[in-house]
Design a protein around this motif. Structure first.
Motif, short mmCIF file in Angstrom:
data_model
loop_
_atom_site.label_atom_id
_atom_site.label_comp_id
_atom_site.label_asym_id
_atom_site.label_seq_id
_atom_site.Cartn_x
_atom_site.Cartn_y
_atom_site.Cartn_z
N LEU A 158 7.61 25.63 65.58
CA LEU A 158 7.28 24.23 65.75
C LEU A 158 7.97 23.43 65.07
N GLU A 159 8.73 23.65 64.13
CA GLU A 159 9.50 22.61 63.45
C GLU A 159 10.53 22.06 64.30
N ARG A 160 10.92 22.93 65.36
CA ARG A 160 11.95 22.26 66.44
C ARG A 160 11.48 21.74 67.45
N THR A 161 10.14 21.36 67.29
CA THR A 161 9.36 20.57 68.54
C THR A 161 10.49 19.35 68.98
N ARG A 162 11.00 18.41 68.27
CA ARG A 162 11.63 17.43 68.67
C ARG A 162 12.85 17.92 69.09
N ASP A 163 13.56 18.90 68.59
CA ASP A 163 15.05 19.40 69.22
C ASP A 163 14.69 20.00 70.74
N ALA A 164 13.43 20.46 70.99
CA ALA A 164 13.42 20.85 72.09
C ALA A 164 13.31 19.69 73.15
N VAL A 165 12.68 18.56 72.74
CA VAL A 165 12.78 17.45 73.56
C VAL A 165 14.03 16.99 73.77
N GLU A 166 14.89 16.95 72.74
CA GLU A 166 16.34 16.53 72.92
C GLU A 166 17.15 17.24 74.05
N LEU A 167 16.86 18.89 73.64
CA LEU A 167 17.56 19.36 74.79
C LEU A 167 17.29 19.56 76.11
N ALA A 168 15.92 19.05 76.31
CA ALA A 168 15.39 18.92 77.67
C ALA A 168 16.16 17.70 78.28
N ALA A 169 16.26 16.65 77.38
CA ALA A 169 17.11 15.66 77.66
C ALA A 169 18.30 15.65 78.11
N ARG A 170 18.82 16.46 77.47
CA ARG A 170 20.43 16.71 77.51
C ARG A 170 20.48 17.44 78.68
N LEU A 171 19.71 18.27 79.31
CA LEU A 171 19.96 19.32 80.37
C LEU A 171 19.53 18.52 81.68
N GLY A 172 19.08 17.41 81.30
CA GLY A 172 18.60 16.46 82.70
C GLY A 172 17.26 16.72 83.15
N ALA A 173 16.42 17.61 82.62
CA ALA A 173 15.18 18.07 82.97
C ALA A 173 14.07 16.84 83.18
N HIS A 174 13.39 16.81 84.17
CA HIS A 174 12.46 15.98 84.48
C HIS A 174 11.13 16.02 83.73
N ARG A 175 10.84 17.28 83.29
CA ARG A 175 9.55 17.51 82.48
C ARG A 175 9.81 18.62 81.56
N VAL A 176 9.30 18.48 80.18
CA VAL A 176 9.24 19.58 79.27
C VAL A 176 7.71 19.96 79.07
N GLU A 177 7.59 20.99 78.85
CA GLU A 177 6.24 21.45 78.59
C GLU A 177 6.53 22.10 77.35
N LEU A 178 5.88 21.61 76.36
CA LEU A 178 5.93 22.23 74.94
C LEU A 178 4.39 22.98 74.70
N ALA A 179 4.66 24.18 75.18
CA ALA A 179 3.34 24.91 75.22
C ALA A 179 3.09 25.54 74.09
N ASN A 180 1.96 25.33 73.37
CA ASN A 180 1.54 26.06 72.23
C ASN A 180 1.17 27.28 72.92
N VAL A 181 1.47 28.46 72.08
CA VAL A 181 1.35 29.83 72.61
C VAL A 181 -0.33 29.82 72.78
N GLN A 182 -0.69 30.54 73.94
CA GLN A 182 -1.89 30.86 74.08
C GLN A 182 -2.12 32.37 73.72
N LEU A 183 -3.32 32.51 73.39
CA LEU A 183 -3.36 34.18 72.60
C LEU A 183 -4.04 35.01 73.53
N HIS A 184 -3.00 35.37 74.78
CA HIS A 184 -3.50 36.29 75.68
C HIS A 184 -2.59 37.41 75.74
N GLY A 185 -2.75 38.43 76.15
CA GLY A 185 -1.80 39.45 76.14
C GLY A 185 -1.27 39.88 75.19
N TRP A 186 0.26 39.96 75.18
CA TRP A 186 0.72 40.44 73.89
C TRP A 186 0.83 39.54 72.80
#
Ligand code: SF4
Ligand code: FES
Length: 358
Positions: A158-186
């Motif tokens: 979670l401490e790298r949340t901002r870095d995830a957005v920066e990476l998405a911007a660098r990659l030219g993504a249109h959308r970034v989903e910062l998906a907090n883990v849902q506690l299903h399955g594994w």
């Protein structure tokens, strides 16, 4: 009961996957599920789904790109005039393989990243995949396909949340989903290791606010984990209401997790897709509101959240007809409060159990 028409089909083409993420939403017994639908059968499912009103198909898994007939499946979805979105880990296709899918009618791509730094990303995925994923993102953008980056957030990143957005911007993504883990399955198995504390979530929320200010053109999706929100999410937009999942063996389901519930669902190998959607007992078990008990039965929120997630109610309260324990009004909410307290108090996270580990 009036049965609503689905508009989105989630086609789980396979549960095979080269990765072994510790929060995989595939069933725990995924290895025992046969891959039952060939490309021709998928083509029939797509045609029948389109006739029922489905407009959009997400090709997912497991890893859909391990299927050698993927281009044929994409072409069949295009023939049915569906909008085709590929959900992939980006590790299996080369540039020519991607070209073949684009020629067949692929319209957009979601790429999953386990982290934004190579070492933790590869550790969580179970192999050296990170650099290949970045190369894949570049190929997607070079073909002018809309790109969504999906980064699952948890206690360890979670401490790298901002870095995830920066990476998405660098990659030219249109959308970034910062998906907090849902506690299903594994992920439910790894709850202690994955569930973040409140202070971590507050810092991440602040990082997202700042990132939205700095990247106004990038669509940034950030949703608090159920365990911290006091109200459940309208899981899948309501049971059997908008979204249909077709599992690799052809079972038509309301969500990824429903096959773990003690319900009867029908297979698109044996019945028309529309019959599975409308008439299977499992599809009707939690459709609408008649199944609801108190507090949902009389709660004004029920039209918005549909009582939350049936699979979470089954996993945490032992009864899928209970209110989702994520809801502060639910009888079993204590289970969630206890997990939250443990997450707030926890020191170093315990080791992870990976998909496929027993
Ligand atoms: Fe939603 Fe039921 Fe909670 Fe009301 S009581 S907010 S309907 S889960
Ligand atoms: Fe099955 Fe939420 S995952 S209803």
């Amino acid at each position: 009961m009036i049965v609503p028409r689905p508009y989105n089909l989630i086609a789980e083409l396979t549960y095979r996957c080269p990765l072994r993420c510790a929060y995989c939403s595939n069933p725990l017994d995924y290895a025992g599920v046969r891959e039952g639908l060939d490309a021709k059968e998928w083509a029939r499912v797509f045609r029948q789904a389109a006739e029922l009103g489905v407009l959009h198909v997400g090709l997912t898994g497991g890893e859909p790109c391990v299927r050698e007939d993927l281009a044929e499946i994409v072409a069949a979805a295009a023939e049915a005039e569906l909008y085709i979105h590929l959900v992939t880990a980006g590790t299996h296709l080369d540039a020519d393989g991607l070209d073949a899918l684009v020629d067949a009618g692929l319209r957009s791509v979601q790429l999953s990243l386990q982290d934004v730094e190579p070492e933790p990303a590869d550790r969580l995925a179970g192999g050296a995949f990170f650099e290949r994923k970045l190369a894949f993102a570049a190929w997607v953008r070079a073909r002018d396909l809309p790109l969504t980056l999906n980064v699952v957030l948890h206690r360890g990143n979670l401490e790298r949340t901002r870095d995830a957005v920066e990476l998405a911007a660098r990659l030219g993504a249109h959308r970034v989903e910062l998906a907090n883990v849902q506690l299903h399955g594994w992920a439910l198995r790894n709850r202690e290791a994955l569930l973040p504390g409140r202070a971590q979530l507050e810092a991440a929320s602040q990082a997202v606010r700042e990132a939205r200010r700095d990247h106004p053109k990038l669509q940034i999706v950030f949703v608090l984990p159920d365990h911290f929100s006091d109200r459940p999410k309208p899981c899948m937009g309501g049971w059997g209401r908008k979204n249909a999942v077709v599992a690799p063996d052809g079972l038509v389901l309301p969500c990824h997790g429903a096959r773990a519930l003690p319900l009867e669902f029908w297979s698109a190998r044996e019945h028309a897709f529309g019959v599975c959607w409308s008439d299977a007992p499992g599809m009707n078990a939690y459709r609408g509101e008649t199944w609801m008990r108190d507090p949902c039965r009389t709660c004004p929120e029920r039209e918005r959240d549909f009582g939350g997630c049936r699979c979470q109610a089954f996993a945490l309260a032992g009864d899928a007809a209970e209110a989702d324990p994520a809801c502060a009004l639910a009888p079993a909410h204590d289970v969630v409060l206890a997990a939250r307290r443990r997450a707030d108090a926890a020191g170093e996270a315990p080791g992870l159990v990976y998909r496929g580990d027993r």
